[in-house]
Design a protein around this motif. Structure first.
Motif, PDB file in Angstrom:
ATOM      1  N   THR A 109       0.879  -1.162  -0.017  1.00  0.00           N
ATOM      2  CA  THR A 109       0.002  -0.023  -0.010  1.00  0.00           C
ATOM      3  C   THR A 109       0.559   1.294  -0.071  1.00  0.00           C
ATOM      4  O   THR A 109       0.383   2.413  -0.111  1.00  0.00           O
ATOM      5  CB  THR A 109      -0.947   0.134   1.266  1.00  0.00           C
ATOM      6  N   SER A 408      -7.056  -4.444   7.856  1.00  0.00           N
ATOM      7  CA  SER A 408      -7.815  -3.672   7.108  1.00  0.00           C
ATOM      8  C   SER A 408      -8.799  -3.424   8.077  1.00  0.00           C
ATOM      9  O   SER A 408      -9.339  -4.152   8.874  1.00  0.00           O
ATOM     10  CB  SER A 408      -8.468  -4.614   5.746  1.00  0.00           C
ATOM     11  N   LEU A 410     -12.152  -1.122   7.371  1.00  0.00           N
ATOM     12  CA  LEU A 410     -13.065  -0.334   6.235  1.00  0.00           C
ATOM     13  C   LEU A 410     -14.042   0.361   7.260  1.00  0.00           C
ATOM     14  O   LEU A 410     -14.103   1.705   7.171  1.00  0.00           O
ATOM     15  CB  LEU A 410     -13.430  -1.057   5.473  1.00  0.00           C
ATOM     16  N   ALA A 439      -9.919  -5.829   0.168  1.00  0.00           N
ATOM     17  CA  ALA A 439     -10.784  -4.949   1.051  1.00  0.00           C
ATOM     18  C   ALA A 439     -10.967  -3.871   0.163  1.00  0.00           C
ATOM     19  O   ALA A 439     -10.211  -3.036  -0.267  1.00  0.00           O
ATOM     20  CB  ALA A 439     -10.195  -4.416   2.435  1.00  0.00           C
ATOM     21  N   ASN A 441     -13.153  -0.045  -0.812  1.00  0.00           N
ATOM     22  CA  ASN A 441     -13.844   0.856  -0.124  1.00  0.00           C
ATOM     23  C   ASN A 441     -15.404   0.859  -0.981  1.00  0.00           C
ATOM     24  O   ASN A 441     -16.523   1.399  -0.266  1.00  0.00           O
ATOM     25  CB  ASN A 441     -13.337   2.124  -0.656  1.00  0.00           C
ATOM     26  N   CYS A 443     -17.480  -1.817  -2.979  1.00  0.00           N
ATOM     27  CA  CYS A 443     -17.591  -3.270  -3.219  1.00  0.00           C
ATOM     28  C   CYS A 443     -18.835  -3.395  -3.950  1.00  0.00           C
ATOM     29  O   CYS A 443     -18.810  -3.540  -5.147  1.00  0.00           O
ATOM     30  CB  CYS A 443     -17.421  -4.162  -2.011  1.00  0.00           C
ATOM     31  N   PRO A 448     -18.814  -0.621   1.222  1.00  0.00           N
ATOM     32  CA  PRO A 448     -17.473  -1.511   1.271  1.00  0.00           C
ATOM     33  C   PRO A 448     -17.696  -2.790   1.548  1.00  0.00           C
ATOM     34  O   PRO A 448     -18.755  -3.238   2.059  1.00  0.00           O
ATOM     35  CB  PRO A 448     -16.679  -0.828   2.492  1.00  0.00           C
ATOM     36  N   TYR A 450     -15.308  -7.111   1.218  1.00  0.00           N
ATOM     37  CA  TYR A 450     -14.346  -8.064   0.949  1.00  0.00           C
ATOM     38  C   TYR A 450     -14.569  -9.061  -0.253  1.00  0.00           C
ATOM     39  O   TYR A 450     -15.939  -9.475  -0.338  1.00  0.00           O
ATOM     40  CB  TYR A 450     -14.000  -8.899   2.238  1.00  0.00           C
ATOM     41  N   ARG A 526      -5.394  -7.588   0.943  1.00  0.00           N
ATOM     42  CA  ARG A 526      -4.927  -6.016   0.138  1.00  0.00           C
ATOM     43  C   ARG A 526      -6.038  -5.256   0.413  1.00  0.00           C
ATOM     44  O   ARG A 526      -7.120  -5.495   0.012  1.00  0.00           O
ATOM     45  CB  ARG A 526      -4.505  -6.352  -1.333  1.00  0.00           C
ATOM     46  N   HIS A 527      -5.736  -3.889   0.748  1.00  0.00           N
ATOM     47  CA  HIS A 527      -6.825  -2.837   0.787  1.00  0.00           C
ATOM     48  C   HIS A 527      -6.400  -2.081  -0.384  1.00  0.00           C
ATOM     49  O   HIS A 527      -5.208  -1.293  -0.843  1.00  0.00           O
ATOM     50  CB  HIS A 527      -6.559  -1.886   2.034  1.00  0.00           C
ATOM     51  N   TRP A 528      -7.233  -2.209  -1.583  1.00  0.00           N
ATOM     52  CA  TRP A 528      -6.961  -1.467  -2.820  1.00  0.00           C
ATOM     53  C   TRP A 528      -8.053  -0.029  -3.056  1.00  0.00           C
ATOM     54  O   TRP A 528      -9.182  -0.207  -2.818  1.00  0.00           O
ATOM     55  CB  TRP A 528      -7.297  -2.528  -4.071  1.00  0.00           C
ATOM     56  N   SER A 529      -7.188   0.916  -2.934  1.00  0.00           N
ATOM     57  CA  SER A 529      -7.989   2.240  -3.356  1.00  0.00           C
ATOM     58  C   SER A 529      -8.463   2.429  -4.454  1.00  0.00           C
ATOM     59  O   SER A 529      -7.652   1.848  -5.686  1.00  0.00           O
ATOM     60  CB  SER A 529      -7.299   3.270  -2.563  1.00  0.00           C
TER      61      SER A 529
END
Length: 544
Positions: A109, A408, A410, A439, A441, A443, A448, A450, A526-529
């Motif tokens: 990240t 994560s 959220l 994860a 924001n 979805c 949000p 997973y 993984r938190h993908w923005s």
């Protein structure tokens, strides 16, 4: 001197030098505490002569305990401004040792980080790679009968003009003398990294590998990188045949920055007779002397390492220790992964109670995170990797890598990477392989949530994907905070996306986010923005 003769000479000299370091590593292992305290004294002398030395009132004669009381734990952000200043002014802000280069790295990240590779730090890394390679020659003697490919992690295309001298080459981790000798054994020159683009570097690597029927070692970091190399041999087959037959780069000549092109008629004929589908029999024919494959094989890398081993089944396999751009923690040795105790100064945070321990205080079964004090000038640098103390070898703690400590949160659900890994490991797959738990924001319908990414055959039915999503949701609901967030309507239900090219999509997105080719990890969480790639968004909407 022929290449075969120079390779044998290189192996002979390298084996001799490495065995000396290996024997010293094994002989002095019982002196763990004495050597660690000595390394701290050496580090303090190098640090207290720098611009930043007065910040925490460290003194050259401070004891281990005084250092621990004065110096707080740090992250890269603790040094970011000092490193920028040091790079621009070319002075010694962090450590009294000449800087050889600034090595780029990145996390899942984080943006690009530039790690100062001082001569002192390179000496520390050499103290780890020497016993490791010495043990390789001892365990796998056939590796001395051919040439080696040691990982090159290429700089992203966008950074190449500004950073062409910052080569991320495993051979650069050795001392100059060993590096020159090791160069005699290598199949691919380091200058491959100077090609115009990452794609050109990849193609040149494929050409050198395909041309070398004497290849005896493939040492990489990420097993997905290795799988990608084998698959690209098939997709680039026609161009490779032409290049290897002619001995010229053809339309890529200008992009190769003067790199010599290999010529290999026999390899070209083998490629021509091949159907391009990755197959163990073909790779055994292409590289009949391949004796050792080395790659990450724990946590999220485990299923992909198994896939790679199946394709190169005629070679023996060894997993890696914990080695990051910022420093080394453990090396594989005699079927263990002991602490690289002669490299840096090590401390470990006990994740159960937050206590920071010296390496000689560790007990079997503890879960810890390493703190490194290194010749780059980093002090008590938090690595954010979760390790389990698996055993002791000659007083040295040995480790198993469990995953990253990234989590994560959220909406307050507090999902850790370790929890995500345990959930992924516990799911039942039908011919699929897990990539990562995302994860997001946004979805489903603006909420949000997973999403588990898996790679599977194109004919995977929607029922198996739906069943996998149901398993995932059931496992996540065992977490109190996740269940509460779902009950309150804060999170969308868990989803699963299965595509035959999912790994490639993941790698492309990781590269787009600035991660480095060859070192991209498959991480459990993984938190993908930002927006999802179109292929993933369409697949997700189809399941919603």
């Amino acid at each position: 001197m022929t290449r075969s003769l120079s390779s044998r000479l290189g192996h002979g000299l390298l084996k001799t030098f490495m065995q000396r370091g290996l024997h010293r590593f094994e002989r002095e292992a019982p002196k763990l505490e004495l050597i660690q305290r000595s390394l701290l004294q050496k580090w303090l002398h190098g640090h207290t002569r720098t611009v930043s030395a007065t910040r925490y009132h460290l003194k050259a004669n401070d004891s281990w305990e005084q250092f621990a009381n004065k110096q707080p734990c740090t992250t890269y952000d603790s040094y970011r401004k000092l490193i920028e200043l040091q790079r621009s002014q070319q002075n010694k802000q962090l450590f009294d040792s000449p800087v050889s280069r600034y090595q780029p790295t990145s996390g899942s990240t984080s943006a690009i980080k530039w790690i100062p590779y001082t001569q002192a730090f390179l000496g520390e890394l050499d103290q780890a790679i020497t016993p490791w390679i010495g043990d390789l020659y001892r365990q796998f003697p056939k590796i001395a009968q051919g040439s080696h490919y040691w990982s090159l992690s290429w700089i992203p295309t966008s950074l190449r003009d500004a950073s062409s001298h910052e080569l991320n080459d495993d051979m650069q981790l050795m001392s100059l003398g060993k590096r020159l000798i090791a160069g005699l054994t290598q199949t691919a020159p380091a200058s491959i990294a100077l090609a115009r683009t990452a794609e050109d570097s990849l193609f040149a690597t494929l050409a050198y590998l395909a041309a070398d029927e004497h290849l005896s070692v493939i040492s990489i970091w990420s097993p997905t990188f290795g799988l990608g190399l084998l698959e690209q041999l098939g997709s680039c087959r026609e161009e490779l045949i032409e290049v290897l037959q002619q001995g010229t780069w053809g339309m890529r000549a200008e992009a190769m920055a003067g790199l010599k092109c290999p010529r290999a008629h026999k390899a070209a004929q083998r490629l021509k007779a091949w159907n391009g589908v990755a197959d163990p029999a073909f790779f055994a024919e292409l590289w009949p002397r391949l004796a050792l494959l080395s790659a990450w094989d724990t946590a999220a890398a485990s299923p992909w390492a198994q896939q790679l081993q199946k394709l190169l089944a005629h070679a023996q396999f060894q997993g890696k220790g914990l080695w990051a751009t910022e420093g080394v923690v453990s090396i594989p040795l005699r079927n263990h992964c002991p602490l690289a105790y002669r490299s840096h100064v090590y401390e470990f945070e006990d994740l159960e109670n937050g206590q920071i321990l010296a390496p000689w205080q560790l007990r079997k079964g503890q879960q810890v995170m390493p703190l490194l004090t290194t010749g780059s000038g980093f002090a008590r640098y938090r690595m954010n990797d979760v390790l389990q103390v698996s055993d002791h070898w000659r007083t040295l703690p040995c480790f198993t890598f469990l995953g990253r400590n990234d989590g994560s949160d959220l909406v307050g659900e507090k999902i850790s990477a370790a929890l995500a890994q345990s959930i992924i490991d516990g799911l039942s797959y039908s011919g699929q392989l897990p990539i990562t738990l995302l994860a997001l924001n946004d979805c489903v319908r603006g909420k949000p949530g997973y999403v588990l990414l898996v790679e599977g055959p194109a004919n995977s039915n929607s029922m198996s994907t739906t069943a996998l999503a149901a398993q995932l949701e059931h496992a996540l609901l065992k977490n109190f905070h996740y269940r509460l967030a779902r009950d309150l309507g804060q999170l969308a239900p868990a989803h699963c996306i299965c595509l035959p090219n999912m790994r490639q999509i993941y790698l492309e997105q990781s590269r787009a986010r600035g991660m480095l080719e060859g070192n991209i990890k498959l991480e459990a969480l993984r938190h993908w923005s930002g927006p999802l790639p179109m292929a993933l968004r369409q697949a997700l909407e189809a399941t919603a």
